[in-house]
Design an enzyme around this catalytic site. Structure first.
Site, PDB file in Angstrom:
ATOM      1  N   GLU A   1      14.495  28.248  18.937  1.00  0.00           N
ATOM      2  CA  GLU A   1      14.738  27.631  17.640  1.00  0.00           C
ATOM      3  C   GLU A   1      15.789  28.450  16.892  1.00  0.00           C
ATOM      4  O   GLU A   1      15.737  29.682  16.927  1.00  0.00           O
ATOM      5  CB  GLU A   1      13.453  27.586  16.811  1.00  0.00           C
ATOM      6  CG  GLU A   1      12.329  26.805  17.461  1.00  0.00           C
ATOM      7  CD  GLU A   1      10.986  27.109  16.807  1.00  0.00           C
ATOM      8  OE1 GLU A   1      10.516  26.273  16.034  1.00  0.00           O
ATOM      9  OE2 GLU A   1      10.423  28.180  17.074  1.00  0.00           O
TER      10      GLU A   1
ATOM     11  N   LYS B   1      17.504  30.425  14.004  1.00  0.00           N
ATOM     12  CA  LYS B   1      16.958  31.254  12.926  1.00  0.00           C
ATOM     13  C   LYS B   1      17.799  31.017  11.671  1.00  0.00           C
ATOM     14  O   LYS B   1      18.898  31.557  11.546  1.00  0.00           O
ATOM     15  CB  LYS B   1      16.994  32.725  13.345  1.00  0.00           C
ATOM     16  CG  LYS B   1      16.381  33.692  12.357  1.00  0.00           C
ATOM     17  CD  LYS B   1      16.398  35.096  12.942  1.00  0.00           C
ATOM     18  CE  LYS B   1      15.824  36.107  11.958  1.00  0.00           C
ATOM     19  NZ  LYS B   1      16.715  36.283  10.788  1.00  0.00           N
TER      20      LYS B   1
ATOM     21  N   ARG C   1       6.682  34.493   1.442  1.00  0.00           N
ATOM     22  CA  ARG C   1       6.234  35.584   2.310  1.00  0.00           C
ATOM     23  C   ARG C   1       6.078  36.894   1.542  1.00  0.00           C
ATOM     24  O   ARG C   1       5.232  37.725   1.867  1.00  0.00           O
ATOM     25  CB  ARG C   1       7.221  35.773   3.467  1.00  0.00           C
ATOM     26  CG  ARG C   1       6.783  36.844   4.463  1.00  0.00           C
ATOM     27  CD  ARG C   1       7.648  36.819   5.691  1.00  0.00           C
ATOM     28  NE  ARG C   1       9.056  37.049   5.378  1.00  0.00           N
ATOM     29  CZ  ARG C   1      10.042  36.971   6.267  1.00  0.00           C
ATOM     30  NH1 ARG C   1       9.770  36.610   7.512  1.00  0.00           N
ATOM     31  NH2 ARG C   1      11.289  37.203   5.933  1.00  0.00           N
TER      32      ARG C   1
ATOM     33  N   GLU D   1      11.084  27.198   6.239  1.00  0.00           N
ATOM     34  CA  GLU D   1      12.202  27.931   5.655  1.00  0.00           C
ATOM     35  C   GLU D   1      12.843  27.062   4.569  1.00  0.00           C
ATOM     36  O   GLU D   1      13.318  25.956   4.836  1.00  0.00           O
ATOM     37  CB  GLU D   1      13.232  28.254   6.744  1.00  0.00           C
ATOM     38  CG  GLU D   1      14.169  29.378   6.409  1.00  0.00           C
ATOM     39  CD  GLU D   1      13.551  30.755   6.637  1.00  0.00           C
ATOM     40  OE1 GLU D   1      14.212  31.752   6.314  1.00  0.00           O
ATOM     41  OE2 GLU D   1      12.400  30.826   7.133  1.00  0.00           O
TER      42      GLU D   1
ATOM     43  N   LYS E   1      10.245  31.908  21.588  1.00  0.00           N
ATOM     44  CA  LYS E   1       8.796  32.032  21.611  1.00  0.00           C
ATOM     45  C   LYS E   1       8.244  31.569  22.956  1.00  0.00           C
ATOM     46  O   LYS E   1       8.727  30.580  23.518  1.00  0.00           O
ATOM     47  CB  LYS E   1       8.161  31.177  20.505  1.00  0.00           C
ATOM     48  CG  LYS E   1       8.630  31.525  19.106  1.00  0.00           C
ATOM     49  CD  LYS E   1       8.154  30.489  18.095  1.00  0.00           C
ATOM     50  CE  LYS E   1       8.705  30.793  16.712  1.00  0.00           C
ATOM     51  NZ  LYS E   1       8.395  29.712  15.746  1.00  0.00           N
TER      52      LYS E   1
END
Length: 242
Positions: free
Chosen positions: A36, A38, A59, A96, A211
């Protein structure tokens, strides 16, 4: 973070060893990864209870963030309610928050027209916007959100890619740039492809997150004190301009 082909091959080797593959059997079973992009934005956690958005938290320092629920509700790409009979009672979606290049340029144009100072970069502007006290101003700035991670009990998922498909089915905004790769060589091809095309994207990106796809493998690999052993970020080389 990783910065080279060798770093990625070392990561692949650590994953295989962590899953109990040793000696001649080290690469007998190829590990599937999901890649994916970033994106350069502000991380957000969205908690849903009975299908309704309950709260949204930044976060922050990794332990405690800011409650920005009222402002998040102004972002049109974030569902406030999900209509699905088979929803788990509670789950969290990670995403995000960002300003697209187009929205950022439009905002700076407005600043110039008003004789105000322009903003330096989209990431910091998005971060500052989401913490404003006036939700009406937040709504006008055109924030967007890409989601990429689903957390919860009773999800009946076996792969990370499956969780991305579930987010799409529930109406969340997911960047279609993700890709499942059957081995580390495919991962490297994905990295090379986007490193040469990132300027064509509608927002800034500085790398790729890789991942392990199988969720049981993720659980087996676990975490270090700071990060998961089943994921790594490849950072693109910094762009140089005159």
């Amino acid at each position: 973070n990783s910065y080279s082909k060798e770093d990625m091959e070392d990561f692949d080797r650590r994953v295989c060893e962590g899953l109990g593959m040793k000696g001649n059997d080290l690469f007998a079973q190829e590990i599937e990864y999901v890649c994916e992009l970033k994106f350069d934005g502000l991380s957000i956690g969205l908690t849903y209870v009975d299908g309704k958005l309950q709260y949204a938290v930044t976060r922050g320092d990794g332990v405690q963030g800011d409650d920005v629920t009222a402002n998040i509700k102004t972002i049109k790409t974030i569902p406030l309610r999900i209509a699905d009979k088979n929803l788990p009672e509670k789950f969290e979606v990670r995403g995000e928050i960002f300003l697209s290049k187009e929205a950022f340029d439009a905002l700076n144009h407005e600043q110039e027209e008003a004789g105000e100072e322009t903003y330096a970069n989209a990431r910091n502007t998005a971060s500052g916007t989401i913490k404003l006290q006036d939700s009406a101003i937040v709504a006008r700035r055109g924030l967007n959100c890409y989601t990429y991670y689903l957390i919860g009990n009773d999800l009946n998922l076996t792969t990370h890619e499956g969780s991305i498909h579930q987010l799409e089915a529930w109406g969340f905004n997911v960047s279609r740039t993700y890709k499942s790769c059957t081995d580390i060589d495919e991962v490297l091809k994905y990295i090379n492809y986007w490193e040469n095309r990132r300027s064509k994207l509608p927002l800034e990106t500085d790398g790729v997150v890789i991942k392990v796809n199988d969720l049981s493998h993720q659980e087996q690999l676990g975490f270090t004190a700071k990060s998961p052993r089943w994921a790594i970020a490849y950072k693109f080389k910094a762009e140089k301009v005159s």
